[in-house]
Design a protein around this motif. Structure first.
Motif, mmCIF file in Angstrom:
data_model
loop_
_atom_site.group_PDB
_atom_site.id
_atom_site.type_symbol
_atom_site.label_atom_id
_atom_site.label_comp_id
_atom_site.label_asym_id
_atom_site.label_seq_id
_atom_site.Cartn_x
_atom_site.Cartn_y
_atom_site.Cartn_z
ATOM 1 N N PHE A 125 24.792 -0.415 2.955
ATOM 2 C CA PHE A 125 25.498 0.703 3.563
ATOM 3 C C PHE A 125 24.913 0.396 5.036
ATOM 4 N N CYS A 126 25.962 0.277 6.060
ATOM 5 C CA CYS A 126 25.663 -0.327 7.332
ATOM 6 C C CYS A 126 26.018 0.642 8.366
ATOM 7 N N ILE A 127 25.439 0.585 9.327
ATOM 8 C CA ILE A 127 25.934 1.604 10.320
ATOM 9 C C ILE A 127 27.049 1.156 10.995
ATOM 10 N N SER A 128 27.447 -0.142 11.032
ATOM 11 C CA SER A 128 28.722 -0.414 11.582
ATOM 12 C C SER A 128 29.190 -1.957 11.161
ATOM 13 N N GLU A 129 30.395 -2.157 11.384
ATOM 14 C CA GLU A 129 31.056 -3.408 10.901
ATOM 15 C C GLU A 129 30.121 -4.637 11.368
ATOM 16 N N ALA A 130 29.743 -4.773 12.643
ATOM 17 C CA ALA A 130 29.050 -5.759 13.082
ATOM 18 C C ALA A 130 27.582 -5.967 12.576
ATOM 19 N N GLN A 138 0.625 -1.223 -0.010
ATOM 20 C CA GLN A 138 0.028 -0.104 0.026
ATOM 21 C C GLN A 138 0.807 1.349 -0.079
ATOM 22 N N THR A 139 2.130 1.225 0.528
ATOM 23 C CA THR A 139 2.976 2.469 0.276
ATOM 24 C C THR A 139 3.412 2.455 -0.895
ATOM 25 N N ARG A 140 3.248 1.677 -1.850
ATOM 26 C CA ARG A 140 3.700 1.903 -3.305
ATOM 27 C C ARG A 140 5.282 1.976 -3.485
ATOM 28 N N ILE A 141 5.962 1.616 -2.567
ATOM 29 C CA ILE A 141 7.455 1.610 -2.631
ATOM 30 C C ILE A 141 7.922 0.504 -3.424
ATOM 31 N N GLN A 142 8.640 0.606 -4.433
ATOM 32 C CA GLN A 142 9.306 -0.427 -5.368
ATOM 33 C C GLN A 142 10.831 -0.612 -4.737
ATOM 34 N N ILE A 143 10.989 -1.611 -4.514
ATOM 35 C CA ILE A 143 12.355 -2.006 -3.824
ATOM 36 C C ILE A 143 13.426 -1.866 -4.960
ATOM 37 N N LEU A 144 13.054 -2.544 -6.049
ATOM 38 C CA LEU A 144 14.068 -2.562 -7.207
ATOM 39 C C LEU A 144 14.353 -1.236 -7.899
ATOM 40 N N ASP A 145 13.519 -0.149 -7.546
ATOM 41 C CA ASP A 145 13.820 0.912 -8.096
ATOM 42 C C ASP A 145 15.088 1.877 -7.463
ATOM 43 N N HIS A 146 15.425 1.015 -6.385
ATOM 44 C CA HIS A 146 16.784 1.568 -5.624
ATOM 45 C C HIS A 146 17.968 0.761 -5.805
ATOM 46 N N THR A 147 19.008 1.436 -5.748
ATOM 47 C CA THR A 147 20.337 0.810 -5.901
ATOM 48 C C THR A 147 20.979 0.734 -4.934
ATOM 49 N N ALA A 148 20.663 1.006 -3.710
ATOM 50 C CA ALA A 148 21.421 0.745 -2.525
ATOM 51 C C ALA A 148 20.447 0.798 -1.209
ATOM 52 N N VAL A 149 20.815 0.140 -0.086
ATOM 53 C CA VAL A 149 19.970 0.120 1.013
ATOM 54 C C VAL A 149 21.095 0.623 2.371
ATOM 55 N N ILE A 150 20.354 1.374 2.959
ATOM 56 C CA ILE A 150 20.954 1.611 4.410
ATOM 57 C C ILE A 150 20.508 0.822 5.424
ATOM 58 N N PHE A 151 21.314 0.355 6.126
ATOM 59 C CA PHE A 151 20.829 -0.360 7.471
ATOM 60 C C PHE A 151 21.321 0.065 8.625
ATOM 61 N N THR A 152 20.562 0.377 9.611
ATOM 62 C CA THR A 152 20.952 0.957 10.792
ATOM 63 C C THR A 152 20.888 -0.154 11.965
#
Length: 249
Positions: A89-94, A49-63
């Protein structure tokens, strides 16, 4: 009365090595653990319902690791195959290493910061043309969108999970000398589960300024606060307080 029983509003540590276990042994305390909050994933129907298309993005940020779990859960539910070209792109090495649960780590483009979001944003400057997806909880730090906006990044916030109050009805008749909190959500859970809670002699400890504000806003007395210059950790703050309290009792 001397302090003998502490309830920590977090899951019990999975390893035998924990400063809480050391504190319990050192000061002859009973330290129990019980999460006051839990994470619930947003359903695939809600996400559609949010109409967000995951594959429209080229990168993901994980916190967080939780964000990783729910990103790949949604991808699986929607039968989305994440391409090998996706950058992480991750907040930390862990947090970055946790990706190995879902992908072949050495074959992907993975970047990580020092644990501070502003450092990660600085790292992203070399990838200004990417379109970022940011999986988050419905309650998240406002600095995340603020710093991304300030940096001029193209991004989409994706709310993939929620933090909700746990059912604590079994604790109704259980009394503790100290309750330890780590987030405003924990205080909210306390008030929701026990609307008639009266603090009286119960001590409340908290970690972080936002949690401290939540304690005061709830009309409760804050007895132990961390971090401080003398007590950078919660266990150190507890130990110092208990030593002083038990000495005069």
């Amino acid at each position: 009365m001397k302090i003998k029983k502490i309830l920590v509003s977090q899951p019990k540590p999975e390893t035998a090595k924990s400063p809480y276990f050391d504190l319990a042994e050192k000061m002859s305390l009973q330290v129990d653990f019980r999460p006051f909050i839990q994470v619930e994933g947003v359903s695939s129907k809600e996400f559609r319902q949010t109409r967000i298309q995951i594959l429209d993005h080229t990168a993901v940020i994980f916190t967080s690791r939780t964000a990783i779990d729910h990103f790949f859960r949604i991808c699986q539910d929607l039968r989305v195959t994440v391409p090998d070209t996706m950058k992480y792109f991750c907040i930390s090495e862990a947090t970055a290493f946790y990706l190995q649960k879902y992908i072949v780590y050495r074959k992907r483009k993975i970047f990580y910061g020092s644990g501070i979001f502003s450092d990660l944003v600085e790292l992203m400057k070399k990838h200004k043309d990417d379109n970022y997806l940011v999986p988050l909880s419905h309650i998240h730090k406002q600095e995340i969108p603020q710093l991304l906006d300030k940096g001029g990044y193209k991004y989409t916030k994706a709310i993939l999970y929620r933090t909700v109050s746990s059912d604590l009805s079994d604790l109704k008749d259980v009394n503790y000398d100290i309750l330890v909190f780590f987030s405003p959500s924990g205080i909210k859970s306390l008030k929701q589960n026990f609307p008639d809670f009266e603090q009286n002699n119960t001590k409340i400890a908290c970690f972080g300024p936002t949690t401290a504000n939540a304690v005061r806003d709830a009309g409760l007395r804050l007895d132990i606060e961390a971090p401080t210059s003398k007590a950078p950790s919660m266990t150190m703050a507890l130990e110092q307080f208990i030593k002083e309290h038990n000495k005069v009792k």
